[in-house]
Design an enzyme around this catalytic site. Sequence first.
Site, PDB file in Angstrom:
ATOM      1  N   ASP A  90       7.642   8.960   1.677  1.00  0.00           N
ATOM      2  CA  ASP A  90       7.154  10.307   1.981  1.00  0.00           C
ATOM      3  C   ASP A  90       8.034  11.374   1.348  1.00  0.00           C
ATOM      4  O   ASP A  90       7.546  12.365   0.791  1.00  0.00           O
ATOM      5  CB  ASP A  90       7.106  10.520   3.500  1.00  0.00           C
ATOM      6  N   ASP A 107      -1.176   6.841   2.574  1.00  0.00           N
ATOM      7  CA  ASP A 107      -0.130   6.884   3.596  1.00  0.00           C
ATOM      8  C   ASP A 107      -0.734   6.711   4.981  1.00  0.00           C
ATOM      9  O   ASP A 107      -0.074   6.202   5.898  1.00  0.00           O
ATOM     10  CB  ASP A 107       0.634   8.207   3.500  1.00  0.00           C
ATOM     11  N   GLY A 110      -0.501   2.959   7.755  1.00  0.00           N
ATOM     12  CA  GLY A 110      -0.294   3.035   9.195  1.00  0.00           C
ATOM     13  C   GLY A 110      -1.383   2.301   9.968  1.00  0.00           C
ATOM     14  O   GLY A 110      -1.114   1.631  10.960  1.00  0.00           O
ATOM     15  N   VAL A 170       0.834  -1.202   0.000  1.00  0.00           N
ATOM     16  CA  VAL A 170       0.000   0.000   0.000  1.00  0.00           C
ATOM     17  C   VAL A 170       0.870   1.254   0.000  1.00  0.00           C
ATOM     18  O   VAL A 170       0.580   2.237  -0.690  1.00  0.00           O
ATOM     19  CB  VAL A 170      -0.942  -0.016   1.217  1.00  0.00           C
ATOM     20  N   ASP A 222       8.416   3.697   4.533  1.00  0.00           N
ATOM     21  CA  ASP A 222       7.398   4.745   4.621  1.00  0.00           C
ATOM     22  C   ASP A 222       8.027   6.131   4.611  1.00  0.00           C
ATOM     23  O   ASP A 222       7.563   7.037   3.918  1.00  0.00           O
ATOM     24  CB  ASP A 222       6.568   4.535   5.886  1.00  0.00           C
ATOM     25  N   THR A 264       7.075  -3.054  10.944  1.00  0.00           N
ATOM     26  CA  THR A 264       8.443  -3.562  10.899  1.00  0.00           C
ATOM     27  C   THR A 264       9.414  -2.397  10.744  1.00  0.00           C
ATOM     28  O   THR A 264       9.035  -1.299  10.327  1.00  0.00           O
ATOM     29  CB  THR A 264       8.615  -4.534   9.720  1.00  0.00           C
TER      30      THR A 264
END
Length: 240
Positions: A92, A67, A71, A32, A88, A81
């Site tokens: 970003d 995003d 989460g 995702v 991530d 992890t």
Amino acid sequence: MLDNIVARASVGRVTDPVGRTLVRWGVPPDLVTVIGTVGSVAAALWFLPRGQLFLGVCVTTAFVLLDLVDGAMARALGSGTKFGAVLDSTCDRLADGALFAALAWWCLRLGDQPHTAVAAMISLVAGQVVSYLKARAEASGLSAQGGLVERAERLILALAGTALEGLGLVGALAVALWLLSVGSVITLGQRLLSVYRSARVQSAELDADREPDLVAELRPDREPEPDAGSATPDDGSVTR
């Protein structure tokens, strides 16, 4: 500034059910994250430089919201992890870079707003450094929390100004990006100050831990430790 417990709880009420559903379907959070990043980068670089500002904002926002979903998926799994956290953060930075680079390109080529392009580049550089500063400080065991403009504010201001400009409100993007650039520079200063204070506190705590040992070593009435070379053996003989 928006990234606090109340805001997270409010957003979580929307994203958590979506995250739990995707987890039940067997979708990995990292997938995702990658899809959201690829989509937002592609949308920003395709629509915005072509002058399709409002459409570009709509598509980019849809992918940026993923995003939040990854989460929620990590929370549904119990925890994320270490690789997922690094992925991530990296994604970003890519998404933010593509957005502000696309806005700068539009300002220079189609919008005829070179000064706004300067604001876009300041926002880009300052925003990246703000994020790097936090990561570098935390890796050193220091704190760099808070600030006037965090990632949520950067995206809201930039996307809102772009959407209004696309709807015909000339100058909205310039106002948004200049506010963002100033706020990002202020945030950089705030986080540097936070790191400085955190380092001083850490240094003071280390000094406090070492002080009793140092005082014990410097005490004048402290008996000297026996020299192993001059010790007298139990059999009464004298060592040479």
